[in-house]
Design an enzyme around this catalytic site. Structure first.
Site, PDB file in Angstrom:
ATOM      1  N   ARG A  16      -9.264 -36.190  10.301  1.00 28.96           N
ATOM      2  CA  ARG A  16      -8.807 -35.726  11.618  1.00 28.96           C
ATOM      3  C   ARG A  16      -7.985 -34.437  11.548  1.00 28.96           C
ATOM      4  O   ARG A  16      -7.754 -33.783  12.551  1.00 28.96           O
ATOM      5  CB  ARG A  16      -8.007 -36.856  12.309  1.00 28.96           C
ATOM      6  CG  ARG A  16      -8.876 -38.001  12.766  1.00 28.96           C
ATOM      7  CD  ARG A  16      -8.057 -39.242  13.116  1.00 28.96           C
ATOM      8  NE  ARG A  16      -7.674 -40.012  11.929  1.00 28.96           N
ATOM      9  CZ  ARG A  16      -7.020 -41.176  11.964  1.00 28.96           C
ATOM     10  NH1 ARG A  16      -6.655 -41.693  13.121  1.00 28.96           N
ATOM     11  NH2 ARG A  16      -6.720 -41.812  10.858  1.00 28.96           N
ATOM     12  N   GLN A 101      -8.113 -42.502  -6.922  1.00 33.19           N
ATOM     13  CA  GLN A 101      -8.978 -43.443  -6.197  1.00 33.19           C
ATOM     14  C   GLN A 101     -10.292 -42.685  -6.007  1.00 33.19           C
ATOM     15  O   GLN A 101     -10.351 -41.724  -5.242  1.00 33.19           O
ATOM     16  CB  GLN A 101      -8.343 -43.784  -4.842  1.00 33.19           C
ATOM     17  CG  GLN A 101      -9.131 -44.827  -4.073  1.00 33.19           C
ATOM     18  CD  GLN A 101      -8.614 -44.992  -2.640  1.00 33.19           C
ATOM     19  OE1 GLN A 101      -7.943 -44.117  -2.090  1.00 33.19           O
ATOM     20  NE2 GLN A 101      -8.952 -46.115  -2.032  1.00 33.19           N
ATOM     21  N   GLY A 171      -1.762 -49.634  13.954  1.00 30.65           N
ATOM     22  CA  GLY A 171      -2.101 -51.055  13.956  1.00 30.65           C
ATOM     23  C   GLY A 171      -1.100 -51.839  14.801  1.00 30.65           C
ATOM     24  O   GLY A 171       0.090 -51.502  14.846  1.00 30.65           O
ATOM     25  N   LYS A 380      12.882  -2.995  -2.924  1.00 26.62           N
ATOM     26  CA  LYS A 380      12.112  -3.952  -3.725  1.00 26.62           C
ATOM     27  C   LYS A 380      12.535  -3.866  -5.175  1.00 26.62           C
ATOM     28  O   LYS A 380      12.594  -2.763  -5.725  1.00 26.62           O
ATOM     29  CB  LYS A 380      10.620  -3.644  -3.613  1.00 26.62           C
ATOM     30  CG  LYS A 380       9.752  -4.673  -4.309  1.00 26.62           C
ATOM     31  CD  LYS A 380       8.489  -4.085  -4.886  1.00 26.62           C
ATOM     32  CE  LYS A 380       8.808  -3.316  -6.146  1.00 26.62           C
ATOM     33  NZ  LYS A 380       7.653  -2.663  -6.743  1.00 26.62           N
ATOM     34  N   TYR A 395      13.114   4.158   1.104  1.00 24.45           N
ATOM     35  CA  TYR A 395      12.554   3.114   0.245  1.00 24.45           C
ATOM     36  C   TYR A 395      13.098   3.253  -1.166  1.00 24.45           C
ATOM     37  O   TYR A 395      13.024   4.328  -1.769  1.00 24.45           O
ATOM     38  CB  TYR A 395      11.015   3.223   0.218  1.00 24.45           C
ATOM     39  CG  TYR A 395      10.391   2.362  -0.852  1.00 24.45           C
ATOM     40  CD1 TYR A 395      10.501   0.974  -0.776  1.00 24.45           C
ATOM     41  CD2 TYR A 395       9.711   2.913  -1.929  1.00 24.45           C
ATOM     42  CE1 TYR A 395       9.954   0.162  -1.763  1.00 24.45           C
ATOM     43  CE2 TYR A 395       9.158   2.105  -2.918  1.00 24.45           C
ATOM     44  CZ  TYR A 395       9.282   0.737  -2.834  1.00 24.45           C
ATOM     45  OH  TYR A 395       8.740  -0.060  -3.805  1.00 24.45           O
ATOM     46  N   ALA A 409      18.188   9.952   5.097  1.00 23.07           N
ATOM     47  CA  ALA A 409      16.956   9.668   5.830  1.00 23.07           C
ATOM     48  C   ALA A 409      15.708  10.082   5.062  1.00 23.07           C
ATOM     49  O   ALA A 409      15.620  11.182   4.525  1.00 23.07           O
ATOM     50  CB  ALA A 409      16.984  10.381   7.167  1.00 23.07           C
ATOM     51  N   ASN A 415       6.956   5.455  -7.656  1.00 24.26           N
ATOM     52  CA  ASN A 415       6.761   5.039  -9.044  1.00 24.26           C
ATOM     53  C   ASN A 415       5.436   4.341  -9.242  1.00 24.26           C
ATOM     54  O   ASN A 415       5.259   3.609 -10.206  1.00 24.26           O
ATOM     55  CB  ASN A 415       7.905   4.136  -9.513  1.00 24.26           C
ATOM     56  CG  ASN A 415       7.883   2.794  -8.838  1.00 24.26           C
ATOM     57  OD1 ASN A 415       7.275   2.635  -7.784  1.00 24.26           O
ATOM     58  ND2 ASN A 415       8.555   1.836  -9.412  1.00 24.26           N
TER      59      ASN A 415
HETATM   60  C1  UD1 Z   1      -2.694 -46.929   8.740  1.00 20.59           C
HETATM   61  C2  UD1 Z   1      -2.593 -48.446   8.935  1.00 20.59           C
HETATM   62  C3  UD1 Z   1      -2.109 -48.736  10.344  1.00 20.59           C
HETATM   63  C4  UD1 Z   1      -0.785 -48.072  10.576  1.00 20.59           C
HETATM   64  C5  UD1 Z   1      -0.840 -46.585  10.256  1.00 20.59           C
HETATM   65  C6  UD1 Z   1       0.561 -46.030  10.258  1.00 20.59           C
HETATM   66  C7  UD1 Z   1      -4.248 -49.478   7.495  1.00 20.59           C
HETATM   67  C8  UD1 Z   1      -5.580 -50.123   7.420  1.00 20.59           C
HETATM   68  N1  UD1 Z   1      -3.866 -49.054   8.673  1.00 20.59           N
HETATM   69  O1  UD1 Z   1      -3.693 -46.454   9.610  1.00 20.59           O
HETATM   70  O2  UD1 Z   1      -1.974 -50.149  10.554  1.00 20.59           O
HETATM   71  O3  UD1 Z   1      -0.366 -48.271  11.913  1.00 20.59           O
HETATM   72  O4  UD1 Z   1      -1.425 -46.337   8.981  1.00 20.59           O
HETATM   73  O5  UD1 Z   1       0.587 -44.650  10.043  1.00 20.59           O
HETATM   74  O6  UD1 Z   1      -3.586 -49.386   6.494  1.00 20.59           O
HETATM   75  N2  UD1 Z   1      -5.253 -43.586   2.042  1.00 20.59           N
HETATM   76  C9  UD1 Z   1      -5.660 -43.640   0.706  1.00 20.59           C
HETATM   77  N3  UD1 Z   1      -6.880 -44.123   0.413  1.00 20.59           N
HETATM   78  C10 UD1 Z   1      -7.740 -44.616   1.355  1.00 20.59           C
HETATM   79  C11 UD1 Z   1      -7.305 -44.557   2.701  1.00 20.59           C
HETATM   80  C12 UD1 Z   1      -6.056 -44.054   3.012  1.00 20.59           C
HETATM   81  O7  UD1 Z   1      -4.921 -43.229  -0.179  1.00 20.59           O
HETATM   82  O8  UD1 Z   1      -8.823 -45.034   0.989  1.00 20.59           O
HETATM   83  C13 UD1 Z   1      -3.935 -43.026   2.356  1.00 20.59           C
HETATM   84  C14 UD1 Z   1      -4.016 -41.779   3.222  1.00 20.59           C
HETATM   85  O9  UD1 Z   1      -4.000 -40.615   2.424  1.00 20.59           O
HETATM   86  C15 UD1 Z   1      -2.770 -41.870   4.080  1.00 20.59           C
HETATM   87  C16 UD1 Z   1      -2.474 -43.364   4.139  1.00 20.59           C
HETATM   88  O10 UD1 Z   1      -3.204 -43.967   3.104  1.00 20.59           O
HETATM   89  O11 UD1 Z   1      -1.672 -41.222   3.496  1.00 20.59           O
HETATM   90  C17 UD1 Z   1      -2.857 -43.978   5.481  1.00 20.59           C
HETATM   91  O12 UD1 Z   1      -4.238 -43.761   5.727  1.00 20.59           O
HETATM   92  P1  UD1 Z   1      -4.759 -43.386   7.163  1.00 20.59           P
HETATM   93  O13 UD1 Z   1      -6.227 -43.231   7.079  1.00 20.59           O
HETATM   94  O14 UD1 Z   1      -3.965 -42.300   7.727  1.00 20.59           O
HETATM   95  O15 UD1 Z   1      -4.452 -44.754   7.941  1.00 20.59           O
HETATM   96  P2  UD1 Z   1      -4.303 -44.942   9.516  1.00 20.59           P
HETATM   97  O16 UD1 Z   1      -5.633 -44.995  10.132  1.00 20.59           O
HETATM   98  O17 UD1 Z   1      -3.332 -43.975  10.033  1.00 20.59           O
HETATM   99 CA    CA Z   2      -2.172 -42.218   9.198  1.00 23.85          CA
END
Ligand code: UD1
Ligand code: CA
Length: 509
Positions: A16, A101, A171, A380, A395, A409, A415
């Site tokens: 996003r 990951q 969530g 600089k 300068y 002035a 250089n």
């Molecule tokens: C998540 C929560 C949601 C909460 C919100 C708060 C879950 C399923 N949902 O949603 O309940 O309200 O955050 O901000 O957890 N990330 C990884 N690996 C992945 C997916 C995500 O490292 O496979 C990391 C992302 O980089 C990020 C964080 O986890 O920093 C959260 O992921 P994001 O996709 O932003 O979750 P939300 O949809 O915001």
């Molecule tokens: Ca998030």
């Protein structure tokens, strides 16, 4: 506090954001989002003595903080290097481990990637604190309250919630009739009724370590193939475990998912920083047009005028006047200085020096005490000596200018060699460089010397001599002021001497 290990999730795609940069590397108030989270966690876990005087966001980050730091596991995707580079907080360098990951299969799957790392630890941590890297507004005190509740209640899982007064995509927290948490439902899976729930998930959790690592494999994937960390809540409830919550403010638990939220996070952090400065004795005439980043410090009774931007590790002394419309980055400004409508980068201004309006201090500029620059002066990699003056379209680059010297002035150093190499210009004390002089480096101008207007200086000018013309030649020897030895040390606070009339009949300023 029980030994705690910290897992920061930073491997999500961040779709996003519509960016080539990993989401957590985007900066808010001068720091990557992930670094804000890291700092908040580090501060929350600092021993009590430090907690009483926390290394505040706006205070300098201390060197001995390192020994108290917990181990941080940062779960990253394929952009590990970009994430690593985004964290500039030196003390954490030795305490951070990156775990990859391979595929972003959800927050639950992300945490699982850190499990092998944690098994290697010398002292098995009792608590695992999980944070998402996109929550830059979180404060240490909120995390501390969460950790304290977790310990006090002996919970298996404690997490942070917030009460939303507006529509969010966080969530939703599900509770039974007695108010006990039963689970978290993502908004995309929520019924209309569930969507109406005000209590939302911040994405910050404390887990009992042994339970987390033994149960994480039990997470079932959703239709998208993702494993949700949030499902651990329902899992714990089903096992009859104690699940506890604390509630923070919606602002503070904000998860930044797009650029509109990035700007919102910027505004919130920024208001917090300016407020701290104002309560600390700094006058900010127009907070709405003043931008200050986290690492900046400003001394008492300094005045920030509208349109001012202070960035990086900038330190401003007391009783300074900054702006209107000044930008200062990674610079040190002493007490009683002024920077009016000017740009200052990686420069040092000693006390009582003055820059502007419309001047530019570039990296390596040092303006000694009592020196004055502007309008339209550029420096600089050069030192401008105590009490020196440099005005009007001038300068000085790769140069040193002595005490009380006047750069008139249009005078410049030249250089630039075609091969890109730079040589230096050295100008002594009490020198008068007349209008439109060009100093072609390498060249030295001795103490008390003068150049005529339009001189092109290609060879050294001895002390107390006047050089004119193109190329400049010495046409007269000047009388050193009585009692002034050429090598006499310069008192940095000495007033500017009134010199005789210049060749053009102009008096120096
Ligand atoms: C998540 C929560 C949601 C909460 C919100 C708060 C879950 C399923 N949902 O949603 O309940 O309200 O955050 O901000 O957890 N990330 C990884 N690996 C992945 C997916 C995500 O490292 O496979 C990391 C992302 O980089 C990020 C964080 O986890 O920093 C959260 O992921 P994001 O996709 O932003 O979750 P939300 O949809 O915001
Ligand atoms: Ca998030």
């Amino acid at each position: 506090m029980r030994p705690t290990q910290v897992i920061l999730l930073a491997a999500g795609k961040g779709t996003r954001m519509r960016s080539r940069l990993p989401k957590v590397a985007h900066r808010v108030a001068g720091r990557a989002m992930l670094e804000h989270v890291l700092r908040a966690a580090a501060e929350a876990l600092a021993p009590e003595a430090e907690a009483a005087h926390p290394p505040d966001a706006e205070a300098a980050s201390g060197g001995d903080a390192e020994e108290h730091l917990p181990q941080f596991e940062i779960v990253v995707g394929h952009e590990r290097e970009a994430v690593r580079q985004a964290i500039r907080w030196a003390p954490t360098r030795g305490r951070v481990r990156y775990v990859t990951q391979e595929e972003p299969l959800g927050t639950g799957h992300a945490v699982l990637q850190a499990r092998p790392q944690l098994a290697e630890g010398e002292v098995a941590p009792a608590t695992v604190l999980v944070l998402y890297g996109d929550t830059p507004i979180i404060r240490a005190q909120t995390l501390r309250a969460l950790l304290a509740t977790h310990e006090r209640e002996g919970a298996t899982l404690t997490f942070l919630t917030a009460l939303a007064d507006r529509e969010t995509d966080y969530g939703r927290i599900l509770r039974d009739h007695e108010g006990r948490v039963t689970g978290i439902v993502e908004v995309t899976h929520a019924t209309a009724q569930q969507r109406a729930i005000a209590e939302v998930n911040s994405g910050i959790y404390c887990f009992d370590a042994a339970w987390l690592w033994s149960r994480l494999d039990d997470l079932a994937p959703h239709a998208s193939g993702e494993y949700y960390l949030t499902d651990m809540v329902a899992l714990a409830v089903r096992e009859g475990r104690l699940v506890s919550t604390t509630t923070g403010s919606l602002d503070e638990t904000m998860g930044v998912n797009d650029r509109a939220m990035l700007a919102e996070a910027e505004r919130i952090l920024h208001d917090r920083l300016l407020r701290a400065l104002m309560l600390g004795g700094v006058t900010i005439q127009d907070p709405a047009s003043t931008y200050v980043e986290c690492g900046v410090r400003v001394g008492q009774d300094s005045l920030l005028r509208p349109g001012t931007m202070l960035q990086g590790e900038t330190v401003i002394g007391e009783r300074c006047e900054i702006g209107p419309h000044s930008v200062i980055r990674d610079s040190q400004i002493g007490d009683d200085c002024a920077v009016l409508a000017s740009w200052v980068e990686e420069a040092i201004m000693e006390p009582r020096s003055w820059v502007g309006p419309m001047s530019h201090l570039r990296p390596g500029a040092r303006i000694c005490s009592g020196a004055k620059l502007g309008n339209y002066a550029e420096v600089k990699n050069a030192t401008i000596g105590p009490g020196a003056q440099m005005h009007h379209f001038s300068y000085m680059g790769d140069a040193s200018v002595g005490a009380r010297t006047n750069i008139a002035a249009g005078a410049i150093t030249a250089n630039f060699a075609p091969d890109g190499s730079k040589t230096r210009t050295e100008i002594g004390d009490d020198v008068f460089i007349s209008c439109d002089t060009i100093l072609r480096a390498p060249v030295r101008v001795g103490d008390g010397a003068r150049t005529g207007a339009g001189a092109i200086v290609t060879r050294d000018v001895p002390p107390y001599s006047l050089a004119v013309g193109m190329p400049a030649r010495v046409i007269r020897h000047l009388q050193p002021p009585t009692g002034a030895a050429t090598e006499a040390p310069v008192a940095s606070d000495a007033p500017i001497q009134d010199m005789a009339a210049d060749d053009d009949g102009k008096k120096r300023e």
